[in-house]
Design an enzyme around this catalytic site. Structure first.
Site, short mmCIF file in Angstrom:
data_model
loop_
_atom_site.label_atom_id
_atom_site.label_comp_id
_atom_site.label_asym_id
_atom_site.label_seq_id
_atom_site.Cartn_x
_atom_site.Cartn_y
_atom_site.Cartn_z
N HIS A 132 -10.39 -6.16 9.20
CA HIS A 132 -10.81 -5.87 7.83
C HIS A 132 -12.19 -5.24 7.76
O HIS A 132 -12.79 -5.17 6.69
CB HIS A 132 -10.82 -7.16 6.99
N GLU B 217 0.81 -1.22 0.00
CA GLU B 217 0.00 0.00 0.00
C GLU B 217 0.84 1.27 0.00
O GLU B 217 0.49 2.27 -0.64
CB GLU B 217 -0.96 -0.01 1.19
#
Lengths: 419, 323
Positions: free
Chosen positions: B129, B60
């Site tokens: 998540h 990321e």
């Protein structure tokens, strides 16, 4: 340890709710979230869910009772534990003694909700919302004199508006119209805000019943004009014998006349019950009486059999109690026919809504001096109009007309009412 | 107008902007050959080619760092983070670089960067998540944070985000992709930084956004049956925050409930409530209530997960409490 289920607050105006029906009986199991009872609030019938799982050990109010929000209504526990109401309710200091006092009778499930309700102490009532403070300041109102109805007694906008809406001063009645004419001026600008005045519970109940009656009962109306010269004369003669406190009203004569007439028309002294019409044994004439916040029907029992003086005295006493808010159940229970009289307000005539389960109601207007034509000559006479509203499921126009015609015999020959 | 899902609306906005401006390109994990984890960019790779639909490593920091570099060089990247939870691995790039470069170097460069990220709970993806950390990102000046709750707003806001010369974090909710709604065709732009009334009412102001808009609409419909008319204000953009419609509504109703999916502490509701108290104190008629996620890492178990997330009944209860 057992848990107490309280009357929940379900709407913004809700101060109390009527427990309409217990869904779970004492001894039955209930799971958290299941419906325990039905309550009627100002708006609707609502189901109350149990906040706890267990056995319904006690019901603290009977069906049909009105209970303030937050009051205990039931005890949920295990099947065999000993229920000590005082212990369960311990945290509420004010509530505990009341509950302990009630505890011996708890098994009977009948103590008055008022005994259990914890009244908030006045000191808890000082809170006001910022909006309420601003509106009160703008209106020059002292918040200490405003009654708070918000959560925990908080004064909110509604309360300030209600307080502001209360009339400040009234011009004296009957004052000369020219005495104090306002200056002839109009300043454009905001007239202030609309005021919302909460309806009293009595007004709400009247609204419910009348809506129901007007929607469900097939009303029809028949009007008759009565000659009342003789009635007025007899009344004047009779009252000459009576002290100020005992004077007979026109309405007293009317109630007596209606009661005697109803004896001849049992079908109008009746209620509908399924496919049958119940013709009542007693003739109990109700009189609609204006009271603070609405109206009540005061009942004169067996009006056909009581002497006029006794009938008048009983009515007068019951009306006085009603106006003081001290009405007794017997004062209002079980009318079989109602008379609604607006004669004292210069009303020519009007029509009334039937008060279920009665089959008819008589609306009476003022005694008026009118020109009357008799045998080709017009002269002055006293007349009074009355309109019968009747339930078409029970009766029809011919019977209603005959009743009004028959009533004329009593009203126009009033000596008979004194016998 | 045609009825589109949120997924189709977002996809349409991306497609139209890429057709319109050759500087717009997409980068992210599995966005190319695979068509995106949530299938938003399906078909893009074949149409626009590998140069403009770039698959990246699972890194990321590299995705956002690379996108910042591309934006500084004049391109208009749309970087996709598979979930907002992975943004934490790129936090330095987002808050220390993207949010500040324009300010720290005297406005010498613009940063026309869009970061699309999927967030929210409710799909049993576990505590790491399933987060809704919107408030964290809205905390930083220099970043625009957008979170639409309807397909039409998703399309209009994404097109505005791509045309914006500032970095925009575009938050999509994982359980809203199937939500259907009328979406205007073609050039439909919704300005960033504008709240909107989604349901008119007079009794209570309900402030919300994203997924909770849908839940709030259901609660409002339920309350309407009792005669309670809730006015719903959809924030749509968390930064810059548009309090206008919120305050207008509140001055009318004098009561507010704020509904957010994230945690209550230091959250969106706290910010909105504080602003109302600051700017409309004399109109407050009841304490403002917040509805938010329970203060626990979101459980995996379906029942526990739903218990922790704000539900319709929680909103109804909060509204009743302020009435």
């Amino acid at each position: 340890m057992a848990d107490i289920v309280i009357m929940p607050k379900l709407g913004f105006d809700m101060a109390e709710g009527t427990l309409v029906r217990w869904v779970r009986r004492v001894g039955e199991n209930v799971t958290k979230g299941e419906v325990l009872a039905e309550i009627e609030t100002d708006k609707a019938t609502v189901e109350v869910e149990s906040g706890f799982s267990g056995v319904v050990r006690q019901q603290l109010v009977e069906a049909g009772t009105s209970v303030p929000i937050g009051s205990p209504i039931a005890v949920i526990g295990t099947a065999d534990e000993v229920i000590d109401l005082a212990k369960i309710a311990a945290p509420g200091a004010g509530a505990a003694p009341a509950i302990r006092a009630a505890a011996p009778a708890a098994g009977a499930a009948s103590q008055s909700p008022a005994a259990i309700a914890a009244e908030p102490s006045p000191s808890e009532r000082s809170a006001a919302s910022p909006l309420a403070r601003r509106l009160a300041a703008e209106a020059g109102l002292d918040l200490a004199k405003v009654h708070g109805t918000g959560a925990g007694g908080r004064i909110t906008r509604k309360d300030v508006q209600a307080a502001r809406g209360a009339p400040v001063a009234r011009p004296a009645e009957g004052s000369s119209p020219s005495a104090s004419l306002p200056p002839l001026a109009f300043t454009p600008g905001p007239a202030g805000e609309d005021v919302q005045v909460p309806r009293t519970r009595l007004r709400q109940a009247i609204g419910r019943r009348m809506t129901e009656a007007k929607q469900q009962l097939p009303h029809f109306y028949v009007t008759h004009e009565y000659r009342v010269e003789a009635l007025m004369a007899v009344r004047a003669q009779a009252n000459a014998y009576l002290g100020e406190a005992e004077k007979l009203s026109v309405n007293d004569f009317l109630v007596k006349a209606v009661a005697l007439c109803l004896r001849q028309f049992p079908n109008l002294n009746a209620s509908l019950a399924g496919d049958a019409v119940v013709q009542h044994a007693e003739v109990n004439v109700g009189v609609a009486v204006a009271v603070e916040g609405g109206l009540l029907t005061i009942v004169t029992r067996e009006a056909d059999r009581k002497p006029l003086r006794l009938l008048a005295r009983e009515t007068r006493e019951a009306v006085a109690r009603a106006r003081e808010g001290k009405v007794r159940p017997a004062d209002v229970e079980g009318p079989t026919f109602t008379v609604s009289n607006l004669g004292m307000f210069d009303v020519e005539h009007f029509i009334a809504i039937i008060n279920p389960p009665e089959a008819a109601i008589l609306a009476v207007g003022s005694v008026q001096e009118v020109p009357v034509a008799e045998a080709g000559v017009v002269r002055s006479g006293l007349r009074m109009k009355a309109t019968l509203s009747a339930d078409h499921r029970v009766t029809d126009g011919v019977e209603a007309a005959r009743f009004l015609q028959s009533l004329a015999r009593y009203i126009e020959n009033p000596a008979g009412l004194l016998l | 107008m045609s009825k589109l899902t949120m997924r189709e609306a977002i996809s349409q906005a991306l497609w139209e902007e890429m057709e319109r401006d050759p500087q717009v390109f997409i980068m992210g994990e599995e966005v190319g050959l695979w068509g995106g984890t949530y299938a938003v960019t399906k078909g893009f790779y074949d149409h626009f080619g590998a140069e403009r639909v770039r698959d990246t490593p699972i890194a990321e920091a590299a995705i956002i760092g690379g996108a910042i570099g591309a934006a500084l060089s004049g391109a208009r990247p749309v970087a996709e983070l598979m979930t907002i939870n992975f943004a934490f691995a790129a936090m330095d790039h987002i808050v220390n670089q993207a949010a500040k470069l324009h300010y720290m170097f005297n406005g010498q460069m613009m940063l026309p960067l869009v970061i699309r990220a999927v967030g929210g709970g409710g799909r049993q993806l576990g505590a790491t998540h399933s987060q809704t950390p919107d408030a964290i990102f809205a905390h930083f000046p220099g970043l625009k944070v957008v979170a639409p709750g309807t397909p039409a707003d998703a399309k209009g806001l994404l097109k505005s985000a791509i045309r914006s010369n500032d970095p925009v974090l575009f938050l999509e909710h994982a359980t809203l992709y199937q939500l259907r709604g009328e979406v205007p065709e073609g050039e439909h732009l919704v300005p960033i930084g504008r709240s909107a009334i989604q349901r008119p009412g007079r009794d209570v102001t309900l402030v919300t956004y994203s997924k909770m808009l849908e839940v709030s609409q259901r609660a409002a419909a339920e309350l309407a049956k009792e005669g309670v008319e809730v006015e719903i204000v959809d924030l749509r953009t968390l930064r810059p925050l548009d309090m206008g419609p919120v305050l207008d509504s509140f001055r009318k109703t004098n009561r507010a409930v704020i509904v957010e999916e994230g945690w209550r502490s230091y959250g969106v509701g706290a910010e909105i409530a504080a602003r109302i108290y600051e700017e409309a104190f004399d109109y407050v008629d009841a304490p403002i209530r917040r509805v938010a996620q329970k203060e626990v890492p979101l459980p995996y178990n379906r029942i526990l997960e739903q218990l922790a997330l704000p539900q319709e009944k929680d909103i109804i209860q909060a509204v009743r409490e302020v009435l």
